[in-house]
Design a protein around this motif. Structure first.
Motif, mmCIF file in Angstrom:
data_model
loop_
_atom_site.group_PDB
_atom_site.id
_atom_site.type_symbol
_atom_site.label_atom_id
_atom_site.label_comp_id
_atom_site.label_asym_id
_atom_site.label_seq_id
_atom_site.Cartn_x
_atom_site.Cartn_y
_atom_site.Cartn_z
ATOM 1 N N TRP A 59 0.828 -1.220 0.000
ATOM 2 C CA TRP A 59 0.000 0.000 0.000
ATOM 3 C C TRP A 59 0.856 1.260 0.000
ATOM 4 O O TRP A 59 0.540 2.235 -0.683
ATOM 5 C CB TRP A 59 -0.906 -0.022 1.238
ATOM 6 N N ILE A 60 1.990 1.232 0.744
ATOM 7 C CA ILE A 60 2.777 2.470 0.883
ATOM 8 C C ILE A 60 3.517 2.841 -0.397
ATOM 9 O O ILE A 60 3.978 3.960 -0.534
ATOM 10 C CB ILE A 60 3.780 2.402 2.060
ATOM 11 N N TYR A 61 3.618 1.908 -1.346
ATOM 12 C CA TYR A 61 4.327 2.208 -2.593
ATOM 13 C C TYR A 61 3.400 2.745 -3.678
ATOM 14 O O TYR A 61 3.830 3.055 -4.777
ATOM 15 C CB TYR A 61 5.047 0.955 -3.114
ATOM 16 N N ARG A 62 2.122 2.826 -3.377
ATOM 17 C CA ARG A 62 1.160 3.268 -4.389
ATOM 18 C C ARG A 62 0.965 4.777 -4.303
ATOM 19 O O ARG A 62 1.353 5.417 -3.326
ATOM 20 C CB ARG A 62 -0.172 2.527 -4.210
ATOM 21 N N THR A 63 0.319 5.330 -5.338
ATOM 22 C CA THR A 63 0.088 6.774 -5.353
ATOM 23 C C THR A 63 -0.991 7.135 -4.322
ATOM 24 O O THR A 63 -1.746 6.276 -3.885
ATOM 25 C CB THR A 63 -0.398 7.241 -6.736
#
Lengths: 284, 109
Positions: A59-63
């Protein structure tokens, strides 16, 4: 004079601290769903992981936009599929005239926490996945045709089951009878395959948080699976994702539901021991 | 024709008089564009939701014409001012003639 200088310096230092503090808060905004369920998106790596200190959710790597979709169940397109599964839950199928709800009288809530410990070793000492549990019910107890491993109905049903564990901490067993499967999965994870000669670890361990052309590499954690992907507007299962990865590196994928993918699922799930189940998540 | 169509709407239960509230709507629908072909090369006939309307106490809030390029499970979010207590009626019109509707009441307080 000296006193004044000290005060000024202290004030500047204070401002600088505040500045960095705010920047961090912006980047690492927490995953809160529906304003009440807060899901930690990182955790200390499990003891068996040698090369990583912290495990992190994809989740933290998504926009920001993609992240926001997962923060509200109305905005999360996965819930269209969860609704489909709820209808299937009550639908009678097969020769025994039963639906899921005929036996599971307390509803899907009976499966709270299940997904956090899957895949696991069954009574016969074999590794089993949630998908296989569903199909076992269909063939053994309902007298119905099994569903295809990663197709629409199965992906929807495993999403509904996974949702019941949302917020539980991933904790798959890797010792005892699971050990040989886990070792096999670990070997697959670190074995280079395909024309591009890459292993899972090349991207998801050595290079996570790095851009691979336009895509931001994650650790390849599966705590949010099945996941809704914006690229194909449907629920994607773990094995379908493994297949996609293998195609990307120009390798011949193993079959979905094969022993190889099941072992890999166990190993990859164990890499996320300590993370929190996010199913059904939203990714790009 | 289309199967698995289910409207979903999110409206606050309460609002202050004259307040603008945010309304979210989604209808699960495959939105077949009519441009695709099946394995045999035959055109898959168009099957989309072609119109979406929202009315508050019989007064139109939005009326939207939808086109084939809109992707699956169309989602609309908009703000509406609530002058008094009443009922929102959401209506979707399918190419096959089906009409799906959902009602939501809003109280003042």
């Amino acid at each position: 004079m000296g006193m004044n200088l000290f005060k000024t310096t202290a004030a500047i230092a204070g401002l600088a601290l505040m500045g960095t503090g705010m920047a961090t808060a912006g980047e690492e905004s927490a995953l809160t769903i529906n304003g009440d369920l807060t899901i930690p998106t990182s955790a200390s790596a499990p003891a068996h992981l040698e090369n990583i200190d912290m495990v992190t959710s994809g989740w933290i790597y998504r926009t920001k936009e993609t992240q926001a979709l997962q923060m509200d169940d109305f905005d999360n397109p996965s819930f269209v599929f969860v609704d489909v599964a709820l209808d299937l839950w009550d639908k009678v199928d097969g020769s025994e005239g039963k639906a899921c709800s005929s036996c599971h009288e307390n509803g899907p809530e009976e499966f709270a926490g299940l997904t956090a410990s899957m895949p696991r070793i069954n009574a016969e000492g074999q590794l089993e996945t949630t998908t296989e549990l569903v199909n076992e019910c269909r063939t053994e107890r309902m007298g119905a045709e099994p569903w295809k491993y990663s197709k629409g109905k199965m992906a929807a049903m495993t999403s509904l089951i996974g949702l019941q564990s949302r917020g539980s901490v991933v904790n798959v067993a890797i010792d005892g009878a699971a050990a040989p499967y886990w070792e096999k999965g670990k070997e697959l994870y670190y074995t280079r395959v395909g024309q591009l000669d890459m292993s899972c670890s090349n991207c998801h361990e050595d290079n996570y948080d790095v851009m691979i052309r336009a895509d931001h590499l994650s650790q390849g954690q599966i705590n949010g699976f099945p996941t809704y992907r914006l690229k194909n507007a449907k629920m994607n299962t773990t094995h379908a994702r493994f297949k996609g990865c293998m195609k990307n590196i120009r390798a011949k994928p193993f079959g979905q539901g094969s022993d190889e993918f099941k072992a890999l699922e166990l190993y990859v799930a164990s890499r996320g021991n300590g993370l929190t189940v996010e199913t059904p998540s939203v990714r790009n | 024709m289309a199967s698995g169509v289910k409207p979903r709407v999110k409206v606050p239960k309460k609002a202050a008089a004259g307040e603008a509230i945010t309304i979210k709507t989604l209808i699960s629908h495959k939105m077949e564009s009519g441009q695709r072909k099946d394995k045999e090369g035959n055109v898959i006939p168009r099957s989309i939701i072609n119109r979406f309307t929202c009315a508050f106490n019989g007064k139109s809030v939005v009326d939207i014409t939808m086109e084939p390029a809109i992707s699956t499970n169309p989602y609309f979010q908009f703000d509406a001012t609530v002058p008094e207590a009443g009922e929102f009626v959401f209506t979707w019109y399918d190419d096959d003639g089906s009409v799906y509707d959902t009602k939501k009441s809003v109280a003042i307080g």
